[in-house]
Write a protein that holds these residues in place. Structure first.
Motif, PDB file in Angstrom:
ATOM      1  N   SER A 105       0.867  -1.185   0.000  1.00 42.42           N
ATOM      2  CA  SER A 105       0.000   0.000   0.000  1.00 42.42           C
ATOM      3  C   SER A 105       0.900   1.229   0.000  1.00 42.42           C
ATOM      4  O   SER A 105       2.077   1.156   0.366  1.00 42.42           O
ATOM      5  CB  SER A 105      -0.917   0.010   1.227  1.00 42.42           C
ATOM      6  OG  SER A 105      -0.151   0.108   2.425  1.00 42.42           O
ATOM      7  N   VAL A 106       0.359   2.372  -0.454  1.00 40.24           N
ATOM      8  CA  VAL A 106       1.116   3.608  -0.493  1.00 40.24           C
ATOM      9  C   VAL A 106       0.281   4.712   0.128  1.00 40.24           C
ATOM     10  O   VAL A 106      -0.951   4.783  -0.067  1.00 40.24           O
ATOM     11  CB  VAL A 106       1.516   3.960  -1.943  1.00 40.24           C
ATOM     12  CG1 VAL A 106       0.303   4.219  -2.803  1.00 40.24           C
ATOM     13  CG2 VAL A 106       2.473   5.159  -1.967  1.00 40.24           C
ATOM     14  N   GLY A 107       0.959   5.560   0.896  1.00 37.31           N
ATOM     15  CA  GLY A 107       0.262   6.696   1.486  1.00 37.31           C
ATOM     16  C   GLY A 107      -0.144   7.684   0.415  1.00 37.31           C
ATOM     17  O   GLY A 107       0.708   8.116  -0.367  1.00 37.31           O
ATOM     18  N   PRO A 108      -1.417   8.046   0.303  1.00 39.41           N
ATOM     19  CA  PRO A 108      -1.862   8.928  -0.782  1.00 39.41           C
ATOM     20  C   PRO A 108      -1.226  10.309  -0.741  1.00 39.41           C
ATOM     21  O   PRO A 108      -1.143  10.991  -1.769  1.00 39.41           O
ATOM     22  CB  PRO A 108      -3.378   8.997  -0.588  1.00 39.41           C
ATOM     23  CG  PRO A 108      -3.609   8.629   0.834  1.00 39.41           C
ATOM     24  CD  PRO A 108      -2.524   7.681   1.221  1.00 39.41           C
ATOM     25  N   GLU A 109      -0.771  10.752   0.418  1.00 38.96           N
ATOM     26  CA  GLU A 109      -0.216  12.105   0.514  1.00 38.96           C
ATOM     27  C   GLU A 109       1.300  12.118   0.670  1.00 38.96           C
ATOM     28  O   GLU A 109       1.964  13.011   0.168  1.00 38.96           O
ATOM     29  CB  GLU A 109      -0.863  12.848   1.682  1.00 38.96           C
ATOM     30  CG  GLU A 109      -2.365  13.054   1.494  1.00 38.96           C
ATOM     31  CD  GLU A 109      -2.992  13.783   2.673  1.00 38.96           C
ATOM     32  OE1 GLU A 109      -2.243  14.047   3.649  1.00 38.96           O
ATOM     33  OE2 GLU A 109      -4.196  14.070   2.623  1.00 38.96           O
ATOM     34  N   ASP A 110       1.846  11.106   1.391  1.00 43.98           N
ATOM     35  CA  ASP A 110       3.288  11.132   1.646  1.00 43.98           C
ATOM     36  C   ASP A 110       4.081  10.190   0.751  1.00 43.98           C
ATOM     37  O   ASP A 110       5.310  10.236   0.727  1.00 43.98           O
ATOM     38  CB  ASP A 110       3.575  10.805   3.112  1.00 43.98           C
ATOM     39  CG  ASP A 110       2.939   9.479   3.538  1.00 43.98           C
ATOM     40  OD1 ASP A 110       2.533   8.693   2.654  1.00 43.98           O
ATOM     41  OD2 ASP A 110       2.845   9.223   4.752  1.00 43.98           O
ATOM     42  N   GLY A 111       3.437   9.256   0.031  1.00 47.82           N
ATOM     43  CA  GLY A 111       4.146   8.357  -0.872  1.00 47.82           C
ATOM     44  C   GLY A 111       4.918   7.256  -0.174  1.00 47.82           C
ATOM     45  O   GLY A 111       5.793   6.637  -0.793  1.00 47.82           O
ATOM     46  N   ILE A 112       4.595   6.949   1.080  1.00 50.03           N
ATOM     47  CA  ILE A 112       5.299   5.890   1.815  1.00 50.03           C
ATOM     48  C   ILE A 112       4.677   4.543   1.452  1.00 50.03           C
ATOM     49  O   ILE A 112       3.461   4.352   1.577  1.00 50.03           O
ATOM     50  CB  ILE A 112       5.234   6.133   3.329  1.00 50.03           C
ATOM     51  CG1 ILE A 112       5.970   7.436   3.681  1.00 50.03           C
ATOM     52  CG2 ILE A 112       5.839   4.959   4.088  1.00 50.03           C
ATOM     53  CD1 ILE A 112       5.890   7.809   5.147  1.00 50.03           C
ATOM     54  N   ILE A 113       5.531   3.598   1.037  1.00 53.44           N
ATOM     55  CA  ILE A 113       5.072   2.264   0.635  1.00 53.44           C
ATOM     56  C   ILE A 113       5.264   1.316   1.814  1.00 53.44           C
ATOM     57  O   ILE A 113       6.347   1.263   2.420  1.00 53.44           O
ATOM     58  CB  ILE A 113       5.854   1.765  -0.595  1.00 53.44           C
ATOM     59  CG1 ILE A 113       5.668   2.740  -1.774  1.00 53.44           C
ATOM     60  CG2 ILE A 113       5.404   0.370  -1.003  1.00 53.44           C
ATOM     61  CD1 ILE A 113       6.535   2.410  -2.970  1.00 53.44           C
ATOM     62  N   LYS A 114       4.202   0.536   2.141  1.00 56.43           N
ATOM     63  CA  LYS A 114       4.236  -0.420   3.249  1.00 56.43           C
ATOM     64  C   LYS A 114       3.737  -1.777   2.761  1.00 56.43           C
ATOM     65  O   LYS A 114       3.046  -1.880   1.754  1.00 56.43           O
ATOM     66  CB  LYS A 114       3.355   0.069   4.404  1.00 56.43           C
ATOM     67  CG  LYS A 114       3.790   1.397   5.006  1.00 56.43           C
ATOM     68  CD  LYS A 114       2.861   1.808   6.144  1.00 56.43           C
ATOM     69  CE  LYS A 114       3.287   3.140   6.754  1.00 56.43           C
ATOM     70  NZ  LYS A 114       2.380   3.546   7.866  1.00 56.43           N
ATOM     71  N   THR A 115       4.105  -2.815   3.557  1.00 61.53           N
ATOM     72  CA  THR A 115       3.612  -4.165   3.256  1.00 61.53           C
ATOM     73  C   THR A 115       2.230  -4.337   3.872  1.00 61.53           C
ATOM     74  O   THR A 115       1.888  -3.711   4.884  1.00 61.53           O
ATOM     75  CB  THR A 115       4.563  -5.229   3.808  1.00 61.53           C
ATOM     76  OG1 THR A 115       4.642  -5.104   5.240  1.00 61.53           O
ATOM     77  CG2 THR A 115       5.948  -5.087   3.205  1.00 61.53           C
ATOM     78  N   THR A 116       1.444  -5.218   3.252  1.00 64.60           N
ATOM     79  CA  THR A 116       0.114  -5.531   3.791  1.00 64.60           C
ATOM     80  C   THR A 116       0.051  -6.935   4.383  1.00 64.60           C
ATOM     81  O   THR A 116      -0.954  -7.300   4.984  1.00 64.60           O
ATOM     82  CB  THR A 116      -0.939  -5.420   2.685  1.00 64.60           C
ATOM     83  OG1 THR A 116      -0.612  -6.339   1.632  1.00 64.60           O
ATOM     84  CG2 THR A 116      -0.983  -4.007   2.118  1.00 64.60           C
ATOM     85  N   ARG A 117       1.128  -7.725   4.242  1.00 67.10           N
ATOM     86  CA  ARG A 117       1.197  -9.079   4.785  1.00 67.10           C
ATOM     87  C   ARG A 117       2.648  -9.526   4.751  1.00 67.10           C
ATOM     88  O   ARG A 117       3.461  -8.941   4.026  1.00 67.10           O
ATOM     89  CB  ARG A 117       0.329 -10.026   3.961  1.00 67.10           C
ATOM     90  CG  ARG A 117       0.895 -10.348   2.591  1.00 67.10           C
ATOM     91  CD  ARG A 117      -0.031 -11.140   1.746  1.00 67.10           C
ATOM     92  NE  ARG A 117      -1.100 -10.300   1.201  1.00 67.10           N
ATOM     93  CZ  ARG A 117      -1.957 -10.690   0.273  1.00 67.10           C
ATOM     94  NH1 ARG A 117      -1.876 -11.917  -0.192  1.00 67.10           N
ATOM     95  NH2 ARG A 117      -2.888  -9.883  -0.189  1.00 67.10           N
ATOM     96  N   PRO A 118       2.994 -10.571   5.481  1.00 67.76           N
ATOM     97  CA  PRO A 118       4.367 -11.102   5.407  1.00 67.76           C
ATOM     98  C   PRO A 118       4.652 -11.640   4.001  1.00 67.76           C
ATOM     99  O   PRO A 118       3.784 -12.223   3.351  1.00 67.76           O
ATOM    100  CB  PRO A 118       4.382 -12.209   6.460  1.00 67.76           C
ATOM    101  CG  PRO A 118       3.280 -11.859   7.400  1.00 67.76           C
ATOM    102  CD  PRO A 118       2.221 -11.204   6.578  1.00 67.76           C
TER     103      PRO A 118
END
Length: 702
Positions: A436-449
């Motif tokens: 997933s990506v933050g709509p305003e800051d552009g930070i990409i994160k995992t949604t599962r292992p």
């Protein structure tokens, strides 16, 4: 015409005078001939002893001529034939035969005068061959042998010169030197070239001066002016005259047309119609798109007019490029790389146009090139946001919990308005939505292992959309590597059985095993092998760790027996020495096989036990006979038991409840009570005459 008629009369008078002179000398000539004939007769008689007769020829006549194209009212007197046998008494008759006899030429059979009754044309026939003969008028017998003579048609200038292959077409290069040969024209005259000047031709130019000239005797046309320019005038119509009688007055003439075309040479340099050109390009144009065109004019044709373009100076030489359109001969300016209105708004270029083919004869007329200035203005455009990097690469630990930060992308609006940007991941690039990506800051994160062994790389895209304006968006590639964690135990590389010979000696190497691990192996990391604790004390096999991720299996006992045990299972523990360390126990299957003395495997299947080879055939027969006798005794015993006289059916009354019948059905509880009639069980004799069997074994329930 009167001149020709006077000449004809003169010739006729001259012919009459000559005829009179010849006629006067005819008797003398005849006497001379006769004397010549007799002298020859004596020579031939005295020499050979025989007489040879010579035919007597007594003709007296002139060589005959007749002028062509005579158109007078009376037939033309050609000449007169006379024989010395003609006594003038009218008994001699003259006969004429041959070409034109009786039609064109007629003869007076009494006087021998020959007349031409038709107009003659030397160009149709130059002479006629005729035969004359004198015969007796009464008997038509020849008085003289026949004799041939020729009537020649005398030429007059009655045919004009003709150009048989006209009109003519010629080509000559422009700017040719004076006297350059263009072509040669030739006329023909049907009159007699051997008689007078009737066929003597002289050439002159009637039209085409002062550009061209012609040689009077040869008819060769040459250039007469220097620097004739094709671009000023390309075609010339020239008229050439041929005149007979040597070109003098009274001669006949003929003309022909010659169309002369000047061919092109490279005598003109290219020239720009203007010195400065203005163009514009929008900043949203991509590389390779056309910016504008310019053309240097060159009036030359073909390869002489080919022009090539290039930049010679300017601040946009790395931003723009110029090529040549071969169809239109224009210089096409294109973008080499995109421009940015916010960075630079104008460029200046210097363009040179030059001929690709230069004629060395005219190189002094150069230079064959021209220059112009091109000014290119950059136009502002509503552009999509731009990422700070063309692509991004991140790493994330395997099995990291959901919500772990992978990295950050950043884009901004390059327009003057500098509108905010919203980020998102297009679903088609991350179908299973691992990130997933933050709509305003552009930070990409995992949604599962994430599992590296399932998918070691994730290639997704992140789009940035301008909020406000035209909602334009741009995308960037994001490559995410899943870093390996040691979460998989090693295992055998192959699961094949190991074969060992029955006669294997202790210490024999029977196999070298290896292992694989789904995880990545670190530098200098290797697998460690050992026999599992539960099999450490086995006396059959041993293991040696080679410290190179392989292990060797050896035999520790002397000989095996397939009849006793044909398969052995050896548990081996494999450790990967990772962090954290992972290990697994794998079972190695070892099968005992029959081999020859060279340890070549013959068979690995279990075989039945075979009696020793020393037992004789007689002993085997005796054993079989004993077995048959024993079987016969058993069968006889069973038969005797069945023939006992004790009845198998119970006739006396007995309480059926004291008998227990064994059957293989499970009791159903109350269902059995409902399914059977108790009265029937208490009185079995009354149940349809059924009598119980006594050979049923009686048991009791415990």
């Amino acid at each position: 015409m009167w001149e020709g008629l006077g000449l004809q009369v003169f010739l006729m008078c001259l012919g009459a005078v000559l005829y009179s002179a010849v006629a006067a000398s005819a008797p003398l000539e005849h006497s001379h001939r006769r004397r010549l004939s007799l002298h020859r007769h004596r020579e031939r008689t005295g020499k050979e002893g025989q007489v040879l007769h010579r035919s007597k020829r007594g003709w007296v006549w002139n060589q005959f001529f007749v002028i062509e194209e005579y158109t007078g009212p009376d037939p033309v007197l050609v000449g007169r034939l006379h024989s010395d046998v003609d006594a003038g008494d009218g008994n001699c008759k003259y006969i004429l035969s041959g070409e034109g006899a009786g039609t064109i030429f007629v003869i007076d059979d009494k006087t021998g005068n020959i007349h031409a009754t038709k107009t003659l044309d030397r160009e149709e026939q130059a002479q006629y061959t005729l035969t004359a003969q004198a015969v007796d008028r009464a008997t038509n017998k020849p008085l003289e042998p026949p004799s041939e003579f020729i009537v020649k048609v005398q030429d007059i200038n009655d045919n004009p010169p003709e150009f048989l292959h006209g009109p003519y077409y010629a080509r000559v290069p422009e700017m040719s030197n004076v006297g350059t040969s263009v072509m040669q024209v030739t006329a023909t005259d049907a009159d007699d070239p051997t008689y007078g000047n009737s066929a003597r031709l002289v050439y002159s130019i009637l039209q085409g001066q002062p550009y061209f000239s012609v040689e009077p005797q040869t008819g060769i046309i040459r250039t007469a002016l220097p620097n004739m320019d094709r671009e000023a005038r390309q075609e010339y119509d020239v008229v050439i005259q041929a005149k007979d009688m040597g070109g003098h007055m009274g001669g006949l003439s003929g003309t022909t047309e010659v169309k002369i075309t000047l061919t092109d040479v490279n005598d003109n340099p290219p020239k720009f119609p203007q010195s400065v050109y203005s163009m514009s390009v929008s900043e949203d144009k991509v590389s390779g798109e056309e910016v504008g065109r310019l053309k240097a004019k060159d009036p030359d044709l073909g390869e002489n007019g080919l022009v090539s373009y290039r930049f010679i100076e300017g601040d946009g030489m790395t931003v723009f490029e110029i090529t040549t359109d071969t169809d239109t001969r224009e210089g096409v300016i294109k973008l080499r790389k995109p421009v940015d209105f916010e960075t630079k708004r104008a460029y200046t270029l210097r363009v040179e146009a030059s001929n690709t083919h230069v004629d060395p004869r005219f190189i002094a007329w150069g230079p064959y090139k021209d220059t112009a200035t091109v000014k290119v203005m950059v136009e502002d455009a509503d552009e999509p946001p731009a990422f700070l990097a063309t692509s991004y690469s991140f790493e994330v630990e395997e099995n990291a919990h959901d919500g772990t930060v992978v990295g950050r992308v950043h884009a901004k609006d390059t327009d003057v308005a500098n509108n905010p940007v919203r980020y998102m991941i297009p679903r088609y690039t991350d179908v299973e939505q691992f990130f997933s990506v933050g709509p305003e800051d552009g930070i990409i994160k995992t949604t599962r292992p994430l599992d590296r062994e399932t998918l070691p790389w994730h290639n997704i895209s992140v789009s940035a959309t301008e909020i406000g304006g035209h909602h334009q968006d741009t995308k960037v590639r994001v490559n995410i590597k899943v870093k390996d964690m040691n979460d998989n135990a090693p295992e055998f590389a192959t699961q094949n059985e190991i074969l060992v010979c029955e006669n294997a000696s202790p210490g024999k190497l029977i196999e070298t095993v290896s292992a694989v691990d789904k995880d990545e192996m670190a530098h200098r990391q290797y697998f460690h092998f050992s026999i599992a604790p539960e099999a450490v004390n086995n006396h059959n096999f041993s293991l040696k760790d080679n410290r190179d991720s392989t292990a060797s299996i050896y035999v520790t006992r002397r000989g095996f027996s397939r009849m006793t045990q044909d398969v052995y299972f050896l548990p081996i523990e494999i450790n990967d020495n990772g962090n954290p360390p992972m290990s697994s126990t794998n079972t190695l299957t070892i099968r005992v096989c029959s081999c020859d003395s060279k340890d070549t495997i013959l068979s690995c299947n279990v075989e039945p036990y075979i009696l020793p080879a020393g037992l004789s055939t007689g002993a085997l027969i005796a054993i079989l006979a004993c077995i048959v006798i024993l079987l016969a005794i058993v069968v006889l015993f069973v038969a005797l038991r069945r023939q006992k006289k004790e009845p198998l059916i119970v006739f006396e009354e007995e309480d059926i409840r004291e008998n227990i019948i064994t059957y293989d059905d499970e009791g159903g509880g109350e269902e059995d009570t409902e399914a059977f009639d108790i009265a029937t069980l208490q009185n079995p004799d009354g149940a349809n005459g059924f009598l119980p069997r006594k050979d049923i074994k009686k048991d009791r329930w415990y």
